[in-house]
Design an enzyme around this catalytic site. Sequence first.
Site, PDB file in Angstrom:
ATOM      1  N   ASP A 195      72.036  52.923  88.910  1.00 37.57           N
ATOM      2  CA  ASP A 195      73.302  52.852  88.185  1.00 37.57           C
ATOM      3  C   ASP A 195      74.256  53.916  88.714  1.00 37.57           C
ATOM      4  O   ASP A 195      73.841  55.044  88.991  1.00 37.57           O
ATOM      5  CB  ASP A 195      73.074  53.077  86.689  1.00 37.57           C
ATOM      6  CG  ASP A 195      72.576  51.818  85.996  1.00 37.57           C
ATOM      7  OD1 ASP A 195      72.831  50.723  86.525  1.00 37.57           O
ATOM      8  OD2 ASP A 195      71.928  51.937  84.944  1.00 37.57           O
ATOM      9  N   THR A 199      92.862  57.804  69.069  1.00 39.70           N
ATOM     10  CA  THR A 199      92.201  56.839  68.181  1.00 39.70           C
ATOM     11  C   THR A 199      91.946  55.557  68.961  1.00 39.70           C
ATOM     12  O   THR A 199      92.620  55.271  69.961  1.00 39.70           O
ATOM     13  CB  THR A 199      93.065  56.508  66.946  1.00 39.70           C
ATOM     14  OG1 THR A 199      94.255  55.829  67.379  1.00 39.70           O
ATOM     15  CG2 THR A 199      93.445  57.769  66.179  1.00 39.70           C
ATOM     16  N   GLN A 210      92.636  52.710  68.000  1.00 45.20           N
ATOM     17  CA  GLN A 210      93.759  51.785  67.835  1.00 45.20           C
ATOM     18  C   GLN A 210      94.917  52.134  68.778  1.00 45.20           C
ATOM     19  O   GLN A 210      95.479  51.266  69.454  1.00 45.20           O
ATOM     20  CB  GLN A 210      94.259  51.810  66.375  1.00 45.20           C
ATOM     21  CG  GLN A 210      93.298  51.211  65.362  1.00 45.20           C
ATOM     22  CD  GLN A 210      92.105  52.121  65.078  1.00 45.20           C
ATOM     23  OE1 GLN A 210      92.232  53.341  65.162  1.00 45.20           O
ATOM     24  NE2 GLN A 210      90.959  51.513  64.773  1.00 45.20           N
ATOM     25  N   LYS A 215      99.630  60.906  76.427  1.00 47.51           N
ATOM     26  CA  LYS A 215      98.881  60.442  77.605  1.00 47.51           C
ATOM     27  C   LYS A 215      97.881  59.401  77.113  1.00 47.51           C
ATOM     28  O   LYS A 215      97.355  59.484  75.994  1.00 47.51           O
ATOM     29  CB  LYS A 215      98.154  61.601  78.306  1.00 47.51           C
ATOM     30  CG  LYS A 215      96.967  62.184  77.552  1.00 47.51           C
ATOM     31  CD  LYS A 215      96.248  63.252  78.376  1.00 47.51           C
ATOM     32  CE  LYS A 215      94.889  63.621  77.793  1.00 47.51           C
ATOM     33  NZ  LYS A 215      94.904  64.196  76.466  1.00 47.51           N
TER      34      LYS A 215
END
Length: 682
Positions: A307, A378, A380, A395
């Site tokens: 990975d 957040t 959202q 930012k």
Amino acid sequence: MSRKQLALFEPVLLVQALTDAVKKLSPRAQWRNPVMFVVWASSVLTTLLTLAMVTGQIAGSALFTGVISLWLWFTVLFANFAEALAEGRSKAQANSLKGVKKTAFARRLRAPRHDAQADNVPAAELRKGDIVLVKAGDIIPCDGEVIEGGASVDESAITGESAPVIRESGGDFASVTGGTRILSDWLVIACSVNPGETFLDRMIAMVEGAQRRKTPNEIALTILLIALTIVFLLATATLWPFSAWGGNAVSVTVLVALLVCLIPTTIGGLLSAIGVAGMSRMLGANVIATSGRAVEAAGDVDVLLLDKTGTITLGNRQASDFIPARGVDERTLADAAQLASLADETPEGRSIVILAKQRFNLRERDVQSLHATFVPFTAQSRMSGINIDNRMIRKGSVDAIRRHVESNGGHFPADVEQNVENVARLGATPLVVVEGARVLGVIALKDIVKGGIKERFAQLRKMGIKTVMITGDNRLTAEAFAAEAGVDDFLAEATPEAKLALIRQYQAEGRLVAMTGDGTNDAPALAQADVAVAMNSGTQAAKEAGNMVDLDSNPTKLIEVVHIGKQMLMTRGSLTTFSIANDVAKYFAIIPAAFAATYPQLNALNVMGLHSPNSAILSAVIFNALIIIFLIPLALKGVSYKPLSASAMLRRNLWIYGLGGLVVPFIGIKVIDVLLTLLGLA
């Protein structure tokens, strides 16, 4: 990792190994090792001959036969000691794990929520599917999945790592292990196993299991050793009529000594110890292998699926560049980016502050002294920033900033769009900085390739191992990282189905594949891979699908696992070469001594100038026993490992162990003969 490492020869282990070596003298124990069973049978035969000579039932030298018999018993005991010492080290590691198991009570909930009514029951009564509540200070009573809550967990008893870890419901960090301790908060856990089937139980059973299943290569080597033993047995049996026809029959004692010295007793006596020690070394690296077969397969691996995040790269993105928009100077962008990140405690946020300081000597400022308001990130808004002196600096991701700019009546510049694409193409993550409705530019966050990883991949390439980087990034980003890291190939935009298909493709080409995984979505690929290292922090499904578990949850450990597997195979091959090469010197010692009276011409083979026929035979038998003791440290620690190609490794081992196997016995037998002569025992 702070788990205490055992010294090679702990006094307590030595005493226990000596006791176990004597217990292993039973015929049932010896029968498991056909080569050493022949030595055991020879010891019994010469003991009976000695008793018969002492009682006058047959003619012969009771002293000579008795000494030969004694050293044959020593040969068996030394082989038993090597195996018992290796098993003792594993059992000591298992005992440290047993200390983790504690009798405790559990709060079994009547419904799958933390405020449900609970019954206090013994942990041993918990069954798969039971729901338990665990609070701060409690020992987790069973393996399971967190279905509610989040807590800090001390897993040092299992992993040896003192730093606590976070376990919470949802995602790939919901798996918990019985025997670990909750440090804070609470968890609601659904038990995933029945008593006696926990991860800890399986670890203990695997580590201390005396009836270790032999691996395919071990079985093949055992068959070869049996075949050689049968050949030498038949050859030795024909020598008695051959010598009798010459008029001077060789004694049974001499023939038995010749047989024991010619059969591959060195590798026969150490073979089991090598296998046990290989699994013990794996545990020393904090990796639990479910079987010796998995360790052996690690040595044969020729494709590594790695990975990108956490294995090839550090896993935490760092600010690497400021790219201003047209009409904005870089210092202005850096100043705004630093202000927006002053209260951002994420690794990315701290790296932006540091980069601005390094590039433009912009000193870090205190948010409170500036009377500024920090705007946290957040899910959202997908932005963070600061409000200071009527300045609104943000930012965030490209899409989030675009919506913010447009909602404030501005527009997103085309040159910034191009810069965003260029950053992504180079394998970095773009963050856009905006003040009010004006876009100032882009911050490039780059996941840093680990130092020295390119050199390690070059070493693996020398050994004939192909490295393949697995990433969910787009092809352009993946290609950039692959070139920087030096991997041989990559799989971009990887899905569980794509990983599984890639493994099957390599296996269809006759390759052995190793990979790591921690999520439930990794389980199908882990189950398909030849060597599958599941992370201890991963889900229960991943751990059950893998054939190894890394207690440190470090994906880079896969490379170390391959090294340990190869070291075990090299140790087995090197000692086999040494053991077979030994026969040449023993041949020159015993054949002239046994047949010189019948065929004086054979004295020409006494190139070592041994004192007498009896001292020659006894010296060879003593050397045959002592060499097992001298090689025990090598069998337990493994031969020196160097990342070389298969052909270079073969040449190196032939020079060291092939030539060494020829030379060492000549020197050893001669030294023993001289000592016997000086002591008047020749």
